[in-house]
Design an enzyme around this catalytic site. Structure first.
Site, PDB file in Angstrom:
ATOM      1  N   VAL A  51       0.862  -1.183   0.000  1.00 49.37           N
ATOM      2  CA  VAL A  51       0.000   0.000   0.000  1.00 49.37           C
ATOM      3  C   VAL A  51       0.896   1.229   0.000  1.00 49.37           C
ATOM      4  O   VAL A  51       1.778   1.359   0.854  1.00 49.37           O
ATOM      5  CB  VAL A  51      -0.914   0.021   1.244  1.00 49.37           C
ATOM      6  N   GLY A  54      -0.303   8.586  -0.818  1.00 48.39           N
ATOM      7  CA  GLY A  54       0.269   9.642  -1.648  1.00 48.39           C
ATOM      8  C   GLY A  54       0.822   9.068  -2.942  1.00 48.39           C
ATOM      9  O   GLY A  54       1.772   9.591  -3.514  1.00 48.39           O
ATOM     10  N   TYR A 212       6.645  23.413   7.844  1.00 47.30           N
ATOM     11  CA  TYR A 212       6.802  22.053   7.319  1.00 47.30           C
ATOM     12  C   TYR A 212       7.766  21.180   8.122  1.00 47.30           C
ATOM     13  O   TYR A 212       7.472  20.038   8.455  1.00 47.30           O
ATOM     14  CB  TYR A 212       7.279  22.176   5.873  1.00 47.30           C
ATOM     15  N   LYS A 216       7.900  17.041   9.835  1.00 43.57           N
ATOM     16  CA  LYS A 216       8.845  16.006   9.435  1.00 43.57           C
ATOM     17  C   LYS A 216       9.661  15.520  10.630  1.00 43.57           C
ATOM     18  O   LYS A 216       9.975  14.336  10.761  1.00 43.57           O
ATOM     19  CB  LYS A 216       9.765  16.536   8.333  1.00 43.57           C
TER      20      LYS A 216
END
Length: 368
Positions: A51, A54, A212, A216
């Site tokens: 799987v 994105g 961002y 992460k």
């Protein structure tokens, strides 16, 4: 999206010791890449179900095509059906055994934990009642900007689309993989693999990525924690003749790419502050296919923290901390090299930011 610091080529002249250190590091790095960690493939995918979240474009699509080339069954997950359909056709076109391999896509918003549960239930049903063998989290996008100039809702959206899509997916699949079964049901099976896609920003933050990079960094922390926790379940299988345990071992991995040429990268460039572009001017973005290929080869070697180029490895070496090592020798030496280099790099990044403010003034604030 993923910066490449000008770590090697900076203004100050390196000392002789620094030059020797870099040359030795390059030699050891190259040698380790040539000889790897052994000949046994630790990431066999033929006949297994993967799987990829994105998976409709960019790195996720490239991963799907390359796993398909290696004989895997592919399930793509993303939101946009038209892109999913196109990506699935590309994965089918890469298949090695078109008569045996199977392909499927699911449209879902993975920021919703219930949607992740639905995805894993649908995949399990499609996969003849068996949970998938590989889950690779590639979902997310980057919306760069200075922290104080970024709306709070954008900061929340970045955490949702970067961290929570990965965390929700991991939670949904681990709840299935780690269900204990009786000793009579236990059979020798290859390990299952949960793979996060992170960024070198988790090692070395850069001005202009404040919305961002924290997300992460959160993925990196989650991965490190799970790499320990998962051993509780793997260890329980030692006593499989006497007690219930999960069906097979689970391996955790995280990939730390740098710049990736993709539609998302093109949009990111339009939003990125000029200072950020200057700080990462030496970045040479890789194609999605390059990143996917390097990552898969590292998985086959059994690596845990995967970088996709030498400078990324140096950045990783600067921030290893308590993370699991791929190679005691290589990672220890890279850490030494990084400590020398970052004596200059860390102050230089702040110095460049200061001079930018001196020359250009405060950042312009977006109109409400």
């Amino acid at each position: 999206m993923h910066p490449l610091l000008p770590i090697i080529s900076y203004n100050a002249s390196p000392t002789t010791l620094g030059i020797y250190t870099i040359l030795c590091g390059l030699f050891l790095y190259t040698a380790s890449k040539m000889f790897g960690f052994g000949s046994r493939n630790q990431f066999v995918v033929a006949g297994r179900t993967a799987v990829i979240t994105g998976g409709s474009e960019g790195m996720g699509k490239a991963v799907a095509c390359q796993l398909s080339e290696k004989g895997a069954n592919i399930v793509l997950v993303a939101r946009t059906v038209s892109k999913l359909h196109e990506a699935l056709e590309a994965a089918k076109g890469s298949a090695t055994h078109t008569d045996r391999q199977r392909f499927h896509y699911i449209s879902a918003d993975l920021t919703d934990a219930a949607e992740c549960e639905r995805v894993m239930a649908e995949v399990t049903e499609w996969n003849d009642g068996q949970a998938p063998d590989i889950v690779w989290c590639c979902a997310g996008y980057c919306n760069p900007g200075f922290f104080a100039e970024t709306p709070v809702q954008t900061l929340r959206d970045q955490m949702d689309t970067v961290y929570w899509t990965a965390a929700n997916t991991a939670h949904a699949i681990l709840r299935r993989w780690l269900v204990p079964i009786s000793p009579s049901q236990q059979m020798p099976l290859p390990p299952r693999h949960l793979i996060f896609t992170c960024s070198t920003l988790a090692f070395v933050p850069i001005a202009g990525y404040a919305p961002y990079s924290p997300a992460k960094a959160a993925i990196r922390s989650l991965s490190d924690t799970l790499s320990q926790e998962i051993e509780v379940y793997n260890g329980s299988r030692v006593y499989k003749c006497r007690t219930e345990a999960p069906a097979t071992d689970v391996k955790i991995h995280t990939v730390f790419p740098m710049g990736i040429l993709s539609p998302g990268f093109d949009n990111e460039q339009k939003l990125k502050p000029d200072l950020t572009k200057k700080l990462e001017a030496a970045d040479k973005p890789q194609t999605p296919r390059e990143v996917a290929s390097i990552a898969i080869k590292a998985l086959e070697r059994g690596e845990y923290m995967i970088t996709t180029m030498f400078v990324g490895d140096v950045m990783k070496g600067s921030a290893l901390g308590g993370s699991q090592r791929n190679s005691f020798i290589r990672d220890t030496f890279t850490g030494w090299l990084s400590n020398l280099l970052f004596l200059h790099v860390s102050p230089d990044l702040r110095r460049q930011a200061w001079h930018w403010g001196e020359k250009h003034g405060v950042p312009s604030r977006p109109r409400a």
